[in-house]
Design a protein around this motif. Structure first.
Motif, PDB file in Angstrom:
ATOM      1  N   VAL A  84     -15.582  -0.066   0.452  1.00 13.55           N
ATOM      2  CA  VAL A  84     -15.672  -1.011  -0.695  1.00 13.55           C
ATOM      3  C   VAL A  84     -16.782  -2.406  -0.802  1.00 13.55           C
ATOM      4  O   VAL A  84     -17.879  -2.658  -1.523  1.00 13.55           O
ATOM      5  CB  VAL A  84     -13.915  -2.115  -0.781  1.00 13.55           C
ATOM      6  N   GLU A  85     -17.306  -2.689   0.274  1.00 17.03           N
ATOM      7  CA  GLU A  85     -18.331  -3.024   1.020  1.00 17.03           C
ATOM      8  C   GLU A  85     -19.454  -2.713   0.702  1.00 17.03           C
ATOM      9  O   GLU A  85     -20.735  -3.582  -0.003  1.00 17.03           O
ATOM     10  CB  GLU A  85     -18.515  -2.860   2.543  1.00 17.03           C
ATOM     11  N   HIS A  86     -19.795  -1.377   0.602  1.00 18.66           N
ATOM     12  CA  HIS A  86     -21.371  -0.021  -0.161  1.00 18.66           C
ATOM     13  C   HIS A  86     -21.272   0.181  -1.356  1.00 18.66           C
ATOM     14  O   HIS A  86     -22.102  -0.205  -2.004  1.00 18.66           O
ATOM     15  CB  HIS A  86     -20.632   0.947   1.047  1.00 18.66           C
ATOM     16  N   PHE A  87     -19.688   0.569  -2.008  1.00 19.74           N
ATOM     17  CA  PHE A  87     -19.699   1.246  -3.392  1.00 19.74           C
ATOM     18  C   PHE A  87     -18.689  -0.528  -4.060  1.00 19.74           C
ATOM     19  O   PHE A  87     -17.376   0.157  -3.924  1.00 19.74           O
ATOM     20  CB  PHE A  87     -19.227   1.783  -3.303  1.00 19.74           C
ATOM     21  N   PRO A  88     -18.995  -1.720  -4.597  1.00 18.73           N
ATOM     22  CA  PRO A  88     -18.076  -2.876  -4.650  1.00 18.73           C
ATOM     23  C   PRO A  88     -17.424  -2.300  -5.811  1.00 18.73           C
ATOM     24  O   PRO A  88     -16.105  -2.714  -6.152  1.00 18.73           O
ATOM     25  CB  PRO A  88     -18.994  -4.084  -4.807  1.00 18.73           C
ATOM     26  N   ALA A  89     -17.817  -1.689  -6.223  1.00 17.81           N
ATOM     27  CA  ALA A  89     -16.878  -0.875  -7.768  1.00 17.81           C
ATOM     28  C   ALA A  89     -16.007  -0.238  -8.010  1.00 17.81           C
ATOM     29  O   ALA A  89     -14.943  -0.365  -8.696  1.00 17.81           O
ATOM     30  CB  ALA A  89     -18.176  -0.368  -8.582  1.00 17.81           C
ATOM     31  N   ILE A  90     -15.976   0.166  -6.038  1.00 20.25           N
ATOM     32  CA  ILE A  90     -14.684   1.126  -5.941  1.00 20.25           C
ATOM     33  C   ILE A  90     -13.084   0.128  -6.052  1.00 20.25           C
ATOM     34  O   ILE A  90     -12.337   1.155  -6.309  1.00 20.25           O
ATOM     35  CB  ILE A  90     -14.799   2.128  -5.378  1.00 20.25           C
ATOM     36  N   ALA A  91     -13.483  -1.050  -5.775  1.00 17.18           N
ATOM     37  CA  ALA A  91     -12.691  -1.936  -6.063  1.00 17.18           C
ATOM     38  C   ALA A  91     -11.362  -2.056  -7.423  1.00 17.18           C
ATOM     39  O   ALA A  91     -10.604  -2.458  -7.608  1.00 17.18           O
ATOM     40  CB  ALA A  91     -12.824  -3.950  -5.658  1.00 17.18           C
ATOM     41  N   ASP A  92     -12.203  -1.379  -8.160  1.00 16.90           N
ATOM     42  CA  ASP A  92     -11.071  -1.255  -9.711  1.00 16.90           C
ATOM     43  C   ASP A  92     -11.198  -0.255  -9.995  1.00 16.90           C
ATOM     44  O   ASP A  92     -10.953   0.248 -10.698  1.00 16.90           O
ATOM     45  CB  ASP A  92     -12.757  -1.982 -10.728  1.00 16.90           C
ATOM     46  N   LEU A  93     -11.098   0.651  -9.027  1.00 17.54           N
ATOM     47  CA  LEU A  93     -10.853   2.094  -8.777  1.00 17.54           C
ATOM     48  C   LEU A  93      -9.601   2.208  -9.477  1.00 17.54           C
ATOM     49  O   LEU A  93      -8.556   2.175  -8.260  1.00 17.54           O
ATOM     50  CB  LEU A  93     -11.661   2.988  -7.805  1.00 17.54           C
ATOM     51  N   PRO A  94      -8.988   2.810  -9.930  1.00 18.68           N
ATOM     52  CA  PRO A  94      -7.733   3.439 -10.787  1.00 18.68           C
ATOM     53  C   PRO A  94      -6.525   4.320  -9.389  1.00 18.68           C
ATOM     54  O   PRO A  94      -7.055   5.136  -8.709  1.00 18.68           O
ATOM     55  CB  PRO A  94      -7.567   3.953 -11.600  1.00 18.68           C
ATOM     56  N   ARG A  95      -5.778   3.556  -9.350  1.00 17.92           N
ATOM     57  CA  ARG A  95      -5.298   3.735  -7.910  1.00 17.92           C
ATOM     58  C   ARG A  95      -3.417   4.551  -7.854  1.00 17.92           C
ATOM     59  O   ARG A  95      -3.224   4.111  -9.080  1.00 17.92           O
ATOM     60  CB  ARG A  95      -4.519   2.780  -6.870  1.00 17.92           C
ATOM     61  N   PHE A  96      -3.608   5.656  -7.216  1.00 17.79           N
ATOM     62  CA  PHE A  96      -2.247   6.232  -7.905  1.00 17.79           C
ATOM     63  C   PHE A  96      -1.428   6.671  -6.476  1.00 17.79           C
ATOM     64  O   PHE A  96      -1.641   6.572  -5.718  1.00 17.79           O
ATOM     65  CB  PHE A  96      -2.518   7.643  -8.373  1.00 17.79           C
ATOM     66  N   GLY A  97      -0.087   7.104  -6.807  1.00 13.74           N
ATOM     67  CA  GLY A  97       0.993   7.173  -5.851  1.00 13.74           C
ATOM     68  C   GLY A  97       0.929   8.569  -5.142  1.00 13.74           C
ATOM     69  O   GLY A  97      -0.635   9.333  -5.433  1.00 13.74           O
ATOM     70  N   TYR A  98       2.168   8.729  -4.583  1.00 16.96           N
ATOM     71  CA  TYR A  98       1.914  10.006  -3.944  1.00 16.96           C
ATOM     72  C   TYR A  98       3.285  10.827  -4.787  1.00 16.96           C
ATOM     73  O   TYR A  98       4.301  10.743  -4.578  1.00 16.96           O
ATOM     74  CB  TYR A  98       2.453  10.229  -2.374  1.00 16.96           C
ATOM     75  N   VAL A  99       2.577  12.169  -4.799  1.00 17.44           N
ATOM     76  CA  VAL A  99       3.448  13.088  -5.759  1.00 17.44           C
ATOM     77  C   VAL A  99       4.403  13.571  -5.009  1.00 17.44           C
ATOM     78  O   VAL A  99       5.423  13.023  -5.558  1.00 17.44           O
ATOM     79  CB  VAL A  99       2.196  14.402  -6.261  1.00 17.44           C
ATOM     80  N   PRO A 100       4.387  14.105  -3.577  1.00 20.71           N
ATOM     81  CA  PRO A 100       6.148  13.851  -2.841  1.00 20.71           C
ATOM     82  C   PRO A 100       6.989  12.634  -3.040  1.00 20.71           C
ATOM     83  O   PRO A 100       8.151  12.584  -2.621  1.00 20.71           O
ATOM     84  CB  PRO A 100       5.341  14.211  -1.342  1.00 20.71           C
ATOM     85  N   GLN A 101       6.523  11.914  -3.099  1.00 17.46           N
ATOM     86  CA  GLN A 101       7.371  10.417  -3.335  1.00 17.46           C
ATOM     87  C   GLN A 101       7.773  10.424  -4.861  1.00 17.46           C
ATOM     88  O   GLN A 101       8.484   9.071  -5.362  1.00 17.46           O
ATOM     89  CB  GLN A 101       6.938   9.661  -2.219  1.00 17.46           C
ATOM     90  N   GLY A 102       6.984  10.781  -5.814  1.00 15.79           N
ATOM     91  CA  GLY A 102       7.524  10.660  -6.640  1.00 15.79           C
ATOM     92  C   GLY A 102       6.803   9.174  -8.024  1.00 15.79           C
ATOM     93  O   GLY A 102       7.420   9.143  -8.774  1.00 15.79           O
ATOM     94  N   ASP A 103       6.205   9.182  -7.468  1.00 15.08           N
ATOM     95  CA  ASP A 103       5.230   7.659  -7.531  1.00 15.08           C
ATOM     96  C   ASP A 103       3.534   8.223  -8.486  1.00 15.08           C
ATOM     97  O   ASP A 103       3.235   6.961  -8.086  1.00 15.08           O
ATOM     98  CB  ASP A 103       5.316   6.400  -6.838  1.00 15.08           C
TER      99      ASP A 103
END
Length: 377
Positions: A84-103
Motif C-alpha cells: 500500500v505504501e508503494h501502490f496507494p491506490a490498492i487500498a481501494d481494491l475490491p476484496r473478497f472472502g475465501y471460497v472454502p468458507q463460503g464468503d
C-alpha cells in the motif's frame, strides 16, 4: 487538457499495444483451461499470490488486478502495508472472502468483469462441488488453480509459469525460477558434498499461539516447511509419522524424539488471533518482542523437557514462507542454524535483500527470523 475520450484512449494503450492470444493452460489441479493471454482483468483469489506476481511484474504488479482476497490484510498485514505504501491506490481494491468458507461474493466478482480468477489448489474441491466453477464459466470467467503450499515440489514452478503467462511476464518467470533454483542449490549442493552428513533432529511447529488453547504439536510432514528442513540438512522428526502437508504430532513423541532444534512458524496475526500468543516475525518485526513470545511458547508442556529448549536452540521463522516460493531464504537460514560451521559464509538476510532489489517493487526490511540465543541469527 485531455478530453474524456482522449483519457479513455490513453488508458487503453497498454492493452492495444499487447496482442491477446488464445491459449491453453494446464493448471495445478490438472485442468486444461482455455484462456486469452495475457489476461486483461484478473481477480487474485488469494492475495498472498502477490508475492509471486510482484516478482514477475515489478512496478506493474497491479496493472491488471481488479480485485483480490482479503487474506493479505488479515494474515500478512506487514506485507500489505509495504505494498500500500508503494501502490496507494490498492487500498481501494475490491476484496473478497475465501471460497472454502463460503464468503467469496461471486456476484460482486462478476460485476468487475474479470477474465480470470486465480484460486489456490486447496479450494478446488469445494469450488467444484459448490458450483463456483460452473457459475464463473457461465459469466465467461476462467478459474485457474495455483499451488505453492500443498505440494510445492510438483506445483511451484508450474504455478510460476502460469502466472507468467497470465500476466504477460514469461521471461521474468524464467528468471525468477532460475534465481530460486540457484539459491537453493547453494545449500543442497554443499550438503551433497559432505560425507556422512550428521543431520540434527528438528521439530517445526505450525503457527503456535494463534488460536485455541495453544496446545502442542501441529507440525509438517514431508512437504512445505518439512521439506525445507530436509533440504537444509536437518532431520524432520515428523517424517514417517505425518504423511500429509501438516498434522498433529503426539507430545510424547516430541519428548521421545528429543530434537536438537525447535522451530516455530509465526506472523503478524493480530487481526485474527483470539489469544495473541503467536511469534510476530515478518517484514520490519520487533525481534525483541518476538523473542519474548518465543520464550513464552517454550514454557508449554512438553517443551521444557526437550534438549533443544534446554540448550536454547529455539527459533522462529516467518510463516508466510509457507505459501510463497521464497523458500530459498528459510532453507539458507535453517542450514546456518543446523550446520553453522559449514555455512558460515552464507548470509540469508543478504540473499533476501538481493532478491528484493532484483525482483520486487517494495523495499526490504529485516525481521523474518529470530532465535532465543541472540548470537545465533
Amino acid at each position: 487538457m485531455f478530453s474524456a475520450v482522449s483519457r479513455a484512449l490513453v488508458a487503453l494503450l497498454p492493452f492495444l499495444a499487447s496482442p491477446v492470444l488464445a491459449a491453453e493452460i494446464t493448471d495445478a489441479a490438472g485442468r486444461v483451461v482455455d484462456v486469452e493471454l495475457p489476461a486483461r482483468r484478473v481477480i487474485v483469489g488469494e492475495a498472498r499470490q502477490v508475492h509471486v506476481i510482484a516478482a514477475l511484474k515489478g512496478e506493474h504488479t497491479f496493472d491488471t488486478i481488479v480485485g483480490w482476497r482479503d487474506d493479505l490484510v488479515k494474515k500478512d498485514p506487514d506485507s500489505y502495508d509495504a505494498y500500500v505504501e508503494h501502490f496507494p491506490a490498492i487500498a481501494d481494491l475490491p476484496r473478497f472472502g475465501y471460497v472454502p468458507q463460503g464468503d467469496f461474493d461471486l456476484e460482486s466478482a462478476i460485476a468487475l468483469q474479470p477474465d480470470v480468477i486465480t484460486l489456490n489448489l486447496e479450494a478446488a474441491k469445494i469450488a467444484k462441488e459448490a458450483g463456483f466453477e460452473d457459475k464463473a464459466a457461465a459469466a465467461g470467467i476462467k478459474v485457474v488453480y495455483l499451488d505453492f503450499r500443498l505440494d510445492p515440489d510438483k506445483n511451484t514452478e508450474k504455478s510460476i509459469d502460469i502466472l507468467g503467462k497470465l500476466f504477460g511476464a514469461t521471461d521474468r518467470a524464467e528468471a525468477f525460477k532460475a534465481y530460486r533454483r540457484a539459491e537453493i542449490a547453494r545449500v543442497t549442493d554443499r550438503l551433497a558434498g559432505v560425507k556422512d552428513l550428521k543431520r540434527p533432529k528438528v521439530f517445526i511447529e505450525r503457527a503456535p499461539g494463534i488460536s485455541g488453547e495453544n496446545n502442542c504439536c501441529r507440525t509438517f510432514g514431508p512437504y512445505n516447511f518439512g521439506k525445507m528442513v530436509d533440504q537444509a540438512g536437518g532431520d524432520n522428526i515428523a517424517n514417517g509419522i505425518i504423511t500429509t502437508t501438516f498434522g498433529d504430532l503426539n507430545p510424547e513423541q516430541l519428548v521421545v524424539s528429543d530434537p536438537d532444534h525447535v522451530i516455530v512458524t509465526g506472523s503478524n496475526w493480530a487481526a485474527e488471533s483470539d489469544i495473541n500468543q503467536f511469534v510476530s516475525v515478518g517484514r520490519g518485526a520487533d525481534l525483541a518482542a518476538a523473542r519474548v513470545k518465543l520464550s513464552s511458547l517454550m514454557t508449554r508442556t512438553p517443551f521444557p523437557e526437550v534438549k533443544a529448549v534446554k540448550n536454547g536452540a529455539v527459533h522462529a521463522v516467518w510463516h508466510q514462507f509457507y505459501g510463497a516460493p521464497y523458500e530459498f531464504v528459510p532453507i539458507q537460514q535453517f542450514a546456518k542454524w543446523f550446520h553453522p560451521e559449514l555455512f558460515a559464509d552464507l548470509d540469508p538476510e543478504q540473499t533476501f535483500r538481493d532478491f528484493h532489489e532484483k525482483f520486487l517493487p517494495v523495499t526490504y526490511k529485516t525481521g523474518y527470523f529470530v532465535s532465543l540465543d541472540k548470537g545465533v541469527n
